[in-house]
Design a protein around this motif. Structure first.
Motif, PDB file in Angstrom:
ATOM      1  N   ILE A  91       0.834  -1.201   0.000  1.00 44.28           N
ATOM      2  CA  ILE A  91       0.000   0.000   0.000  1.00 44.28           C
ATOM      3  C   ILE A  91       0.869   1.251   0.000  1.00 44.28           C
ATOM      4  O   ILE A  91       0.604   2.218  -0.733  1.00 44.28           O
ATOM      5  CB  ILE A  91      -0.949  -0.017   1.215  1.00 44.28           C
ATOM      6  CG1 ILE A  91      -1.977  -1.149   1.060  1.00 44.28           C
ATOM      7  CG2 ILE A  91      -1.649   1.325   1.369  1.00 44.28           C
ATOM      8  CD1 ILE A  91      -2.885  -1.314   2.256  1.00 44.28           C
ATOM      9  N   VAL A  92       1.932   1.259   0.820  1.00 44.48           N
ATOM     10  CA  VAL A  92       2.808   2.425   0.877  1.00 44.48           C
ATOM     11  C   VAL A  92       3.508   2.650  -0.461  1.00 44.48           C
ATOM     12  O   VAL A  92       3.555   3.767  -0.991  1.00 44.48           O
ATOM     13  CB  VAL A  92       3.841   2.254   2.018  1.00 44.48           C
ATOM     14  CG1 VAL A  92       4.902   3.348   1.948  1.00 44.48           C
ATOM     15  CG2 VAL A  92       3.149   2.288   3.366  1.00 44.48           C
ATOM     16  N   VAL A  93       4.056   1.568  -1.036  1.00 44.51           N
ATOM     17  CA  VAL A  93       4.753   1.692  -2.315  1.00 44.51           C
ATOM     18  C   VAL A  93       3.794   2.110  -3.418  1.00 44.51           C
ATOM     19  O   VAL A  93       4.108   2.967  -4.260  1.00 44.51           O
ATOM     20  CB  VAL A  93       5.465   0.370  -2.667  1.00 44.51           C
ATOM     21  CG1 VAL A  93       6.096   0.454  -4.049  1.00 44.51           C
ATOM     22  CG2 VAL A  93       6.530   0.053  -1.635  1.00 44.51           C
ATOM     23  N   SER A  94       2.595   1.533  -3.432  1.00 39.57           N
ATOM     24  CA  SER A  94       1.613   1.876  -4.457  1.00 39.57           C
ATOM     25  C   SER A  94       1.162   3.318  -4.328  1.00 39.57           C
ATOM     26  O   SER A  94       0.970   4.017  -5.335  1.00 39.57           O
ATOM     27  CB  SER A  94       0.409   0.938  -4.370  1.00 39.57           C
ATOM     28  OG  SER A  94       0.794  -0.396  -4.562  1.00 39.57           O
ATOM     29  N   ALA A  95       0.968   3.786  -3.098  1.00 38.63           N
ATOM     30  CA  ALA A  95       0.578   5.173  -2.908  1.00 38.63           C
ATOM     31  C   ALA A  95       1.692   6.129  -3.330  1.00 38.63           C
ATOM     32  O   ALA A  95       1.436   7.228  -3.829  1.00 38.63           O
ATOM     33  CB  ALA A  95       0.203   5.414  -1.447  1.00 38.63           C
ATOM     34  N   TYR A  96       2.938   5.704  -3.157  1.00 39.99           N
ATOM     35  CA  TYR A  96       4.073   6.557  -3.532  1.00 39.99           C
ATOM     36  C   TYR A  96       4.216   6.678  -5.038  1.00 39.99           C
ATOM     37  O   TYR A  96       4.548   7.753  -5.559  1.00 39.99           O
ATOM     38  CB  TYR A  96       5.365   5.996  -2.926  1.00 39.99           C
ATOM     39  CG  TYR A  96       6.593   6.811  -3.261  1.00 39.99           C
ATOM     40  CD1 TYR A  96       6.839   8.023  -2.624  1.00 39.99           C
ATOM     41  CD2 TYR A  96       7.500   6.360  -4.217  1.00 39.99           C
ATOM     42  CE1 TYR A  96       7.967   8.773  -2.930  1.00 39.99           C
ATOM     43  CE2 TYR A  96       8.626   7.106  -4.526  1.00 39.99           C
ATOM     44  CZ  TYR A  96       8.852   8.300  -3.883  1.00 39.99           C
ATOM     45  OH  TYR A  96       9.978   9.043  -4.198  1.00 39.99           O
ATOM     46  N   VAL A  97       3.969   5.584  -5.766  1.00 39.22           N
ATOM     47  CA  VAL A  97       4.135   5.590  -7.220  1.00 39.22           C
ATOM     48  C   VAL A  97       2.791   5.639  -7.928  1.00 39.22           C
ATOM     49  O   VAL A  97       2.698   5.296  -9.102  1.00 39.22           O
ATOM     50  CB  VAL A  97       4.904   4.336  -7.681  1.00 39.22           C
ATOM     51  CG1 VAL A  97       6.274   4.301  -7.085  1.00 39.22           C
ATOM     52  CG2 VAL A  97       4.135   3.057  -7.326  1.00 39.22           C
ATOM     53  N   LYS A  98       1.753   6.093  -7.254  1.00 38.21           N
ATOM     54  CA  LYS A  98       0.419   6.123  -7.845  1.00 38.21           C
ATOM     55  C   LYS A  98       0.414   7.035  -9.067  1.00 38.21           C
ATOM     56  O   LYS A  98       0.986   8.115  -9.061  1.00 38.21           O
ATOM     57  CB  LYS A  98      -0.601   6.617  -6.821  1.00 38.21           C
ATOM     58  CG  LYS A  98      -2.043   6.577  -7.320  1.00 38.21           C
ATOM     59  CD  LYS A  98      -3.001   7.047  -6.254  1.00 38.21           C
ATOM     60  CE  LYS A  98      -4.432   7.009  -6.768  1.00 38.21           C
ATOM     61  NZ  LYS A  98      -5.399   7.476  -5.742  1.00 38.21           N
ATOM     62  N   GLY A  99      -0.267   6.586 -10.110  1.00 42.63           N
ATOM     63  CA  GLY A  99      -0.362   7.360 -11.337  1.00 42.63           C
ATOM     64  C   GLY A  99       0.628   6.941 -12.400  1.00 42.63           C
ATOM     65  O   GLY A  99       0.653   7.516 -13.480  1.00 42.63           O
ATOM     66  N   GLY A 100       1.444   5.956 -12.127  1.00 43.99           N
ATOM     67  CA  GLY A 100       2.437   5.517 -13.095  1.00 43.99           C
ATOM     68  C   GLY A 100       1.965   4.422 -14.022  1.00 43.99           C
ATOM     69  O   GLY A 100       2.744   3.928 -14.818  1.00 43.99           O
ATOM     70  N   GLY A 101       0.703   4.000 -13.919  1.00 43.56           N
ATOM     71  CA  GLY A 101       0.187   2.986 -14.814  1.00 43.56           C
ATOM     72  C   GLY A 101       0.397   1.591 -14.272  1.00 43.56           C
ATOM     73  O   GLY A 101       0.748   1.372 -13.104  1.00 43.56           O
ATOM     74  N   LEU A 102       0.188   0.612 -15.164  1.00 42.71           N
ATOM     75  CA  LEU A 102       0.316  -0.783 -14.771  1.00 42.71           C
ATOM     76  C   LEU A 102       1.743  -1.139 -14.378  1.00 42.71           C
ATOM     77  O   LEU A 102       1.961  -1.999 -13.526  1.00 42.71           O
ATOM     78  CB  LEU A 102      -0.147  -1.689 -15.915  1.00 42.71           C
ATOM     79  CG  LEU A 102      -1.651  -1.730 -16.210  1.00 42.71           C
ATOM     80  CD1 LEU A 102      -1.924  -2.655 -17.384  1.00 42.71           C
ATOM     81  CD2 LEU A 102      -2.441  -2.157 -14.988  1.00 42.71           C
ATOM     82  N   SER A 103       2.729  -0.503 -15.004  1.00 42.61           N
ATOM     83  CA  SER A 103       4.122  -0.817 -14.685  1.00 42.61           C
ATOM     84  C   SER A 103       4.437  -0.511 -13.228  1.00 42.61           C
ATOM     85  O   SER A 103       5.167  -1.258 -12.567  1.00 42.61           O
ATOM     86  CB  SER A 103       5.062  -0.044 -15.605  1.00 42.61           C
ATOM     87  OG  SER A 103       4.843   1.362 -15.477  1.00 42.61           O
ATOM     88  N   SER A 104       3.894   0.574 -12.710  1.00 45.82           N
ATOM     89  CA  SER A 104       4.125   0.912 -11.305  1.00 45.82           C
ATOM     90  C   SER A 104       3.479  -0.105 -10.378  1.00 45.82           C
ATOM     91  O   SER A 104       4.059  -0.491  -9.348  1.00 45.82           O
ATOM     92  CB  SER A 104       3.585   2.317 -11.008  1.00 45.82           C
ATOM     93  OG  SER A 104       4.241   3.284 -11.797  1.00 45.82           O
ATOM     94  N   THR A 105       2.274  -0.544 -10.728  1.00 43.60           N
ATOM     95  CA  THR A 105       1.610  -1.567  -9.923  1.00 43.60           C
ATOM     96  C   THR A 105       2.387  -2.870  -9.935  1.00 43.60           C
ATOM     97  O   THR A 105       2.557  -3.527  -8.897  1.00 43.60           O
ATOM     98  CB  THR A 105       0.182  -1.800 -10.444  1.00 43.60           C
ATOM     99  OG1 THR A 105      -0.536  -0.570 -10.437  1.00 43.60           O
ATOM    100  CG2 THR A 105      -0.541  -2.814  -9.577  1.00 43.60           C
ATOM    101  N   ILE A 106       2.885  -3.255 -11.110  1.00 46.69           N
ATOM    102  CA  ILE A 106       3.662  -4.490 -11.223  1.00 46.69           C
ATOM    103  C   ILE A 106       4.933  -4.407 -10.393  1.00 46.69           C
ATOM    104  O   ILE A 106       5.278  -5.339  -9.657  1.00 46.69           O
ATOM    105  CB  ILE A 106       3.982  -4.763 -12.699  1.00 46.69           C
ATOM    106  CG1 ILE A 106       2.702  -5.125 -13.456  1.00 46.69           C
ATOM    107  CG2 ILE A 106       5.003  -5.887 -12.837  1.00 46.69           C
ATOM    108  CD1 ILE A 106       2.868  -5.210 -14.953  1.00 46.69           C
ATOM    109  N   LEU A 107       5.640  -3.289 -10.483  1.00 46.72           N
ATOM    110  CA  LEU A 107       6.886  -3.124  -9.716  1.00 46.72           C
ATOM    111  C   LEU A 107       6.611  -3.102  -8.218  1.00 46.72           C
ATOM    112  O   LEU A 107       7.379  -3.674  -7.435  1.00 46.72           O
ATOM    113  CB  LEU A 107       7.598  -1.848 -10.143  1.00 46.72           C
ATOM    114  CG  LEU A 107       8.232  -1.854 -11.535  1.00 46.72           C
ATOM    115  CD1 LEU A 107       8.806  -0.479 -11.864  1.00 46.72           C
ATOM    116  CD2 LEU A 107       9.318  -2.911 -11.627  1.00 46.72           C
TER     117      LEU A 107
END
Length: 304
Positions: A142-158
């Motif tokens: 959740i913390v990582v996803s909130a930090y990179v939110k808006g980067g698309g599917l690649s951010s979610t995958i990473l």
């Protein structure tokens, strides 16, 4: 003169070849069922978006129940739920496969590499793995996803892959520590084989069953985690997945309004995908590990 009784001997098990592996795979009902469900989802992800209607197209049929015109009903804005479900399958499977591949690759490099090298390198890698294991997985995602939110599917995958490799790396490290002291590995070192060849030829093939199992479980974790993140609104909502469908259904109060056709299909597909992957994992264990095979030889059945 005393007669000697014949002693029962157990013939060494022969390695399973390609055709033998295929026959064993076909005999495993769980593996066949799991692969069948996965094939349906894969076909839906590949050709479904070309056959389904535009999932973003609105119509005058608002919150309609399933009918001949709309197989799974419509949303509150008139969007076809079946079209959204089919298109979402591609994004969901893409996230699961990409996260599983990335997390497995990292765990193989870190787990097998650290366990084989030993010394300071192994202690450093183990320390990093322990840090990731101590931190709870879901809050970290959740913390990582909130930090990179808006980067698309690649951010979610990473974000998901970054938090799902440590446990697998620990398992592979423990197995590598056991394998590196085996006779065939020591013999390869005596003959002067290079380290990378010993790892690729002697170590990795003997851990292939574990690697495949970890890949499947990483895919399950990725799909469930992405669904949870999307439901909480922390994923990229511009890309349709089964999780984003649940998010929009929850935001429109589909449960309170009785629009079960909006949230039941994506939830059911998520559960079926996880079940199929689990069946494949159990079936591969039966195929790759002779001790787990439940099929008895024909001679033993006839004797009984």
């Amino acid at each position: 003169m005393t007669a000697t009784l014949p002693t029962a001997t157990t013939a060494p098990e022969r390695p399973v070849g390609g055709r033998g592996l295929l026959r064993l795979a076909l005999r495993s009902r769980r593996l066949a069922l799991g692969l069948g469900i996965l094939a349906i989802f894969a076909l839906s992800a590949l050709i479904g978006p070309w056959l389904a209607d535009d999932p973003d197209a609105v119509s005058a049929d608002l919150s309609q129940a399933p009918s001949g015109a709309h197989w799974l009903g419509t949303t509150q804005t008139g969007q076809d739920v079946f079209a959204q479900l089919v298109v979402s399958a591609r994004g969901t499977l893409l996230i699961g496969a990409a996260v599983a591949a990335l997390a497995t690759a990292v765990s193989v490099v870190i787990g097998i590499g650290g366990g084989f090298l030993g010394g300071v390198a192994d202690e450093t890698i183990s320390l990093i793995s322990n840090v990731f294991l101590v931190i709870p997985g879901l809050p970290l995602v959740i913390v990582v996803s909130a930090y990179v939110k808006g980067g698309g599917l690649s951010s979610t995958i990473l974000a998901i892959a970054l938090t799902s490799w440590a446990a697998s790396a620990r398992v592979l490290r423990a197995q590598t520590l056991s394998l590196r002291t085996r006779d065939y590995v020591l013999a390869a070192r005596v003959y002067g084989e290079k380290r990378w060849r010993i790892v690729l030829v002697e170590i990795v093939p003997n851990e292939l069953a574990i690697i495949v199992s970890q890949f499947i479980h990483a895919a399950i974790f990725a799909v469930l985690t992405q669904t949870g993140l999307a439901f909480l609104g922390l994923a990229d909502l511009s890309h349709l997945t089964w999780g984003t469908m649940l998010y929009f259904a929850q935001g429109a109060e589909a449960l309170a309004g009785g629009a079960w056709w909006w949230f039941v299909p994506p939830g059911l597909c998520t559960a079926l995908l996880g079940t199929a992957l689990s069946l494949v994992s159990f079936g591969l264990d039966e195929v790759l590990d002779p001790r787990l095979r439940t099929r008895r030889p024909r001679k033993e059945k006839e004797a009984r």
